[in-house]
Design a protein around this motif. Structure first.
Motif, PDB file in Angstrom:
ATOM      1  N   LEU A 135       8.794  11.655  -0.330  1.00 35.00           N
ATOM      2  CA  LEU A 135       8.290  11.053   0.910  1.00 35.00           C
ATOM      3  C   LEU A 135       7.669   9.704   0.573  1.00 35.00           C
ATOM      4  O   LEU A 135       6.888   9.591  -0.372  1.00 35.00           O
ATOM      5  CB  LEU A 135       7.226  11.977   1.513  1.00 35.00           C
ATOM      6  N   ARG A 136       8.050   8.683   1.359  1.00 33.16           N
ATOM      7  CA  ARG A 136       7.404   7.383   1.189  1.00 33.16           C
ATOM      8  C   ARG A 136       6.341   7.258   2.278  1.00 33.16           C
ATOM      9  O   ARG A 136       6.643   7.420   3.461  1.00 33.16           O
ATOM     10  CB  ARG A 136       8.443   6.269   1.331  1.00 33.16           C
ATOM     11  N   VAL A 137       5.090   6.977   1.876  1.00 41.44           N
ATOM     12  CA  VAL A 137       3.989   6.900   2.853  1.00 41.44           C
ATOM     13  C   VAL A 137       3.049   5.745   2.538  1.00 41.44           C
ATOM     14  O   VAL A 137       3.009   5.249   1.411  1.00 41.44           O
ATOM     15  CB  VAL A 137       3.105   8.179   2.848  1.00 41.44           C
ATOM     16  N   ASP A 138       2.257   5.391   3.553  1.00 45.51           N
ATOM     17  CA  ASP A 138       1.148   4.453   3.370  1.00 45.51           C
ATOM     18  C   ASP A 138       0.042   5.229   2.649  1.00 45.51           C
ATOM     19  O   ASP A 138      -0.490   6.208   3.186  1.00 45.51           O
ATOM     20  CB  ASP A 138       0.674   3.981   4.756  1.00 45.51           C
ATOM     21  N   SER A 139      -0.293   4.780   1.434  1.00 44.59           N
ATOM     22  CA  SER A 139      -1.257   5.524   0.602  1.00 44.59           C
ATOM     23  C   SER A 139      -2.619   5.634   1.270  1.00 44.59           C
ATOM     24  O   SER A 139      -3.419   6.497   0.922  1.00 44.59           O
ATOM     25  CB  SER A 139      -1.418   4.825  -0.750  1.00 44.59           C
ATOM     26  N   ARG A 140      -2.908   4.752   2.243  1.00 38.82           N
ATOM     27  CA  ARG A 140      -4.210   4.803   2.912  1.00 38.82           C
ATOM     28  C   ARG A 140      -4.316   6.015   3.826  1.00 38.82           C
ATOM     29  O   ARG A 140      -5.379   6.324   4.347  1.00 38.82           O
ATOM     30  CB  ARG A 140      -4.459   3.489   3.666  1.00 38.82           C
ATOM     31  N   PHE A 141      -3.189   6.696   4.035  1.00 40.96           N
ATOM     32  CA  PHE A 141      -3.188   7.948   4.802  1.00 40.96           C
ATOM     33  C   PHE A 141      -2.758   9.124   3.926  1.00 40.96           C
ATOM     34  O   PHE A 141      -2.232  10.124   4.420  1.00 40.96           O
ATOM     35  CB  PHE A 141      -2.328   7.794   6.064  1.00 40.96           C
ATOM     36  N   TYR A 151       0.808  -1.226   0.000  1.00 41.82           N
ATOM     37  CA  TYR A 151       0.000   0.000   0.000  1.00 41.82           C
ATOM     38  C   TYR A 151       0.840   1.275   0.000  1.00 41.82           C
ATOM     39  O   TYR A 151       0.290   2.364   0.054  1.00 41.82           O
ATOM     40  CB  TYR A 151      -0.925   0.009   1.217  1.00 41.82           C
ATOM     41  N   ASP A 152       2.155   1.124  -0.011  1.00 44.66           N
ATOM     42  CA  ASP A 152       2.991   2.330   0.060  1.00 44.66           C
ATOM     43  C   ASP A 152       3.051   3.066  -1.274  1.00 44.66           C
ATOM     44  O   ASP A 152       2.820   2.468  -2.330  1.00 44.66           O
ATOM     45  CB  ASP A 152       4.415   1.961   0.496  1.00 44.66           C
ATOM     46  N   GLY A 209       0.714  11.084 -10.611  1.00 47.43           N
ATOM     47  CA  GLY A 209       0.273  12.429 -11.000  1.00 47.43           C
ATOM     48  C   GLY A 209      -0.782  13.005 -10.073  1.00 47.43           C
ATOM     49  O   GLY A 209      -1.029  14.211 -10.096  1.00 47.43           O
ATOM     50  N   ASP A 210      -1.435  12.158  -9.243  1.00 40.90           N
ATOM     51  CA  ASP A 210      -2.446  12.683  -8.319  1.00 40.90           C
ATOM     52  C   ASP A 210      -1.797  13.615  -7.294  1.00 40.90           C
ATOM     53  O   ASP A 210      -0.670  13.372  -6.846  1.00 40.90           O
ATOM     54  CB  ASP A 210      -3.142  11.539  -7.553  1.00 40.90           C
ATOM     55  N   ARG A 211      -2.570  14.638  -6.887  1.00 40.28           N
ATOM     56  CA  ARG A 211      -2.099  15.571  -5.856  1.00 40.28           C
ATOM     57  C   ARG A 211      -2.731  15.171  -4.535  1.00 40.28           C
ATOM     58  O   ARG A 211      -3.963  15.149  -4.413  1.00 40.28           O
ATOM     59  CB  ARG A 211      -2.520  16.981  -6.268  1.00 40.28           C
ATOM     60  N   VAL A 212      -1.918  14.804  -3.571  1.00 40.62           N
ATOM     61  CA  VAL A 212      -2.459  14.304  -2.300  1.00 40.62           C
ATOM     62  C   VAL A 212      -1.827  15.030  -1.115  1.00 40.62           C
ATOM     63  O   VAL A 212      -0.751  15.618  -1.240  1.00 40.62           O
ATOM     64  CB  VAL A 212      -2.216  12.774  -2.142  1.00 40.62           C
ATOM     65  N   ASN A 255       1.917  -2.309  -5.429  1.00 34.50           N
ATOM     66  CA  ASN A 255       0.934  -3.012  -6.275  1.00 34.50           C
ATOM     67  C   ASN A 255      -0.460  -3.120  -5.652  1.00 34.50           C
ATOM     68  O   ASN A 255      -1.407  -3.498  -6.326  1.00 34.50           O
ATOM     69  CB  ASN A 255       1.466  -4.395  -6.692  1.00 34.50           C
ATOM     70  N   GLN A 256      -0.621  -2.777  -4.369  1.00 34.29           N
ATOM     71  CA  GLN A 256      -1.956  -2.831  -3.746  1.00 34.29           C
ATOM     72  C   GLN A 256      -2.703  -1.494  -3.831  1.00 34.29           C
ATOM     73  O   GLN A 256      -3.859  -1.397  -3.436  1.00 34.29           O
ATOM     74  CB  GLN A 256      -1.838  -3.191  -2.259  1.00 34.29           C
ATOM     75  N   VAL A 257      -2.055  -0.458  -4.299  1.00 38.08           N
ATOM     76  CA  VAL A 257      -2.688   0.871  -4.281  1.00 38.08           C
ATOM     77  C   VAL A 257      -3.631   0.992  -5.470  1.00 38.08           C
ATOM     78  O   VAL A 257      -3.210   0.930  -6.621  1.00 38.08           O
ATOM     79  CB  VAL A 257      -1.624   1.997  -4.355  1.00 38.08           C
ATOM     80  N   LYS A 258      -4.936   1.113  -5.132  1.00 33.84           N
ATOM     81  CA  LYS A 258      -5.938   1.186  -6.209  1.00 33.84           C
ATOM     82  C   LYS A 258      -6.576   2.575  -6.310  1.00 33.84           C
ATOM     83  O   LYS A 258      -7.123   2.924  -7.333  1.00 33.84           O
ATOM     84  CB  LYS A 258      -7.075   0.165  -5.953  1.00 33.84           C
ATOM     85  N   HIS A 259      -6.566   3.336  -5.213  1.00 35.12           N
ATOM     86  CA  HIS A 259      -7.345   4.586  -5.222  1.00 35.12           C
ATOM     87  C   HIS A 259      -6.528   5.796  -5.667  1.00 35.12           C
ATOM     88  O   HIS A 259      -7.057   6.895  -5.737  1.00 35.12           O
ATOM     89  CB  HIS A 259      -7.971   4.835  -3.838  1.00 35.12           C
TER      90      HIS A 259
END
Ligand SMILES: NC(=O)c1ccc[n+]([C@@H]2O[C@H](COP(=O)([O-])OP(=O)(O)OC[C@H]3O[C@@H](n4cnc5c(N)ncnc54)[C@H](OP(=O)(O)O)[C@@H]3O)[C@@H](O)[C@H]2O)c1
Ligand SMILES: [Zn+2]
Ligand SMILES: [Zn+2]
Length: 335
Positions: free
Chosen positions: A125-131, A28-29, A81-84, A73-77
């Motif tokens: 920055l490396r992060v958990d995409s769920r946050f 999810y990273d 290019g997305d701004r988060v 490979n688990q990041v679906k959302h």
């Protein structure tokens, strides 16, 4: 890959360049290219080890806005290019009762981005995409970061204190958090009074949406007031005359304390008991309320007022935060 950061190597130290090696993201990273990062007073508490849990070197920065550049490979959302935006919280168990009801911030395994890892005073920055939260189109990149920690902290604290509309709300301390609290409370239809140590902030308060401003010099007690408040929120990182502020509360009123003073709160029970008043506190916000807050901010035009500094001028910016000279949130920009 190599990440260039700015880190404090010991308690209270100036920030110095520090290179990190990170692996490609898995699960999810994801990796963000940092575009901007706000400076929250909690960065200072962590650099100074005020809470006793800092791990050096500390790379501060937990009001991050970045562009997604690589995904596990688990990041679906999210997609490249997305701004988060990423706030204080770096991860949670996502399985406990708190997590399952959307209060990931209350999870026993909740981890602070800059406590268990490295923050956004960096080029990547490396992060958990769920946050990591997509930023609504209407919110400017440089102004978005402070919503992710300061913004959600005050929005959530006010909501859980019972903020609706048509209420009397007092905001104590008009710094990064406080000036966003004024905007959320007033734009959602409440009458807002600010309590500030700074004359210029009292003068500017009406431009933030406040209806009244009272100057209370640091270390002094607030004056007698006839008005009664439904909610008071303290964003001050220092001890106040809590009893005097509690006397401002109406029956069933709530004092919510989100600023973190060093000393324990000392409160006479009678001031609560006789009017069924409450004192509460609150830590950032879970994923549901972060998403709600971003929607509200975009729809009501709520944005922090910022002073920008290039990342390289981080120490100058930190000094300005420490001396309460920033109006109203310092943001580092990364080129
Ligand atoms: N609960 C949470 O989840 C959470 C999240 C983020 C931050 N925090 C905490 O919230 C606090 C504020 O953060 P921030 O980023 O908003 O800080 P900030 O930008 O430095 O603002 C704090 C404001 O408090 C007032 N103040 C400072 N020292 C004071 C004193 N001795 N007496 C009276 N007022 C004083 C000043 O406002 P005036 O100039 O108007 O007087 C100052 O601008 C920090 O303790 C931070 O760690 C908590
Ligand atoms: Zn913060
Ligand atoms: Zn959990």
């Amino acid at each position: 890959m190599q990440i260039q950061t700015l880190a404090a190597h010991e308690k209270g130290a100036e920030l110095k360049p520090f290179t990190l090696e990170v692996d490609s993201p898995e699960g999810y990273d994801c990796i963000l290219k940092v575009l901007a990062c706000g400076i929250c007073h909690s960065d200072i508490h962590v650099i100074d080890n005020d809470w006793g849990n800092s791990r050096y070197p500390v790379v501060p920065g937990h009001e991050v806005v970045g562009e997604v550049v690589e995904l596990g490979n688990q990041v679906k959302h999210l997609k490249a290019g997305d701004r988060v935006g990423v706030g204080w919280q770096g991860s949670a168990c996502l399985q406990c009762r708190d997590c399952l009801r959307g209060d990931e911030n209350l999870c026993d395994k909740n981890e602070g981005l800059i406590i268990s890892g490295y923050g956004g005073f960096a080029n990547y920055l490396r992060v958990d995409s769920r946050f990591a939260f997509p930023i609504p189109a209407g919110i400017k990149t440089e102004a978005a970061g402070p919503l992710l920690c300061g913004g959600v902290t005050v929005y959530s604290a006010l909501r859980y204190a019972g903020m609706t509309s048509g209420q009397e709300i007092g905001v104590i301390g008009v710094g990064g958090l406080g000036h966003m609290a004024v905007q959320f409370a007033s734009k959602l239809g409440n009458r807002v009074t600010v309590f500030t140590t700074s004359d210029d902030k009292a003068e500017f308060a009406s431009k933030l949406g406040a209806h009244d401003a009272i100057v209370v010099p640091a270390g002094s007690s607030p004056p007698q007031l006839d008005r009664k408040f439904n909610i008071l929120i303290s964003t001050v990182p220092a001890a106040l005359d809590w009893s005097a502020y509690i006397e401002y509360l109406d029956s069933d009123g709530t004092l919510t304390v989100v600023g973190v003073p060093e000393e324990p709160l000392s409160i006479p029970l009678w001031s609560l008991l006789t009017k069924r008043r409450r004192v509460m506190s609150s830590l950032i916000g879970g994923r549901a309320i972060i998403t709600e807050m971003l929607d509200v901010a975009a729809r009501f035009g709520i944005e922090p007022i910022i002073e920008t500094f290039p990342l390289e001028q981080v120490n100058e910016a930190m000094d300005k935060v420490r001396s309460n000279k920033v109006r109203y949130r310092a943001v580092l920009t990364v080129s």
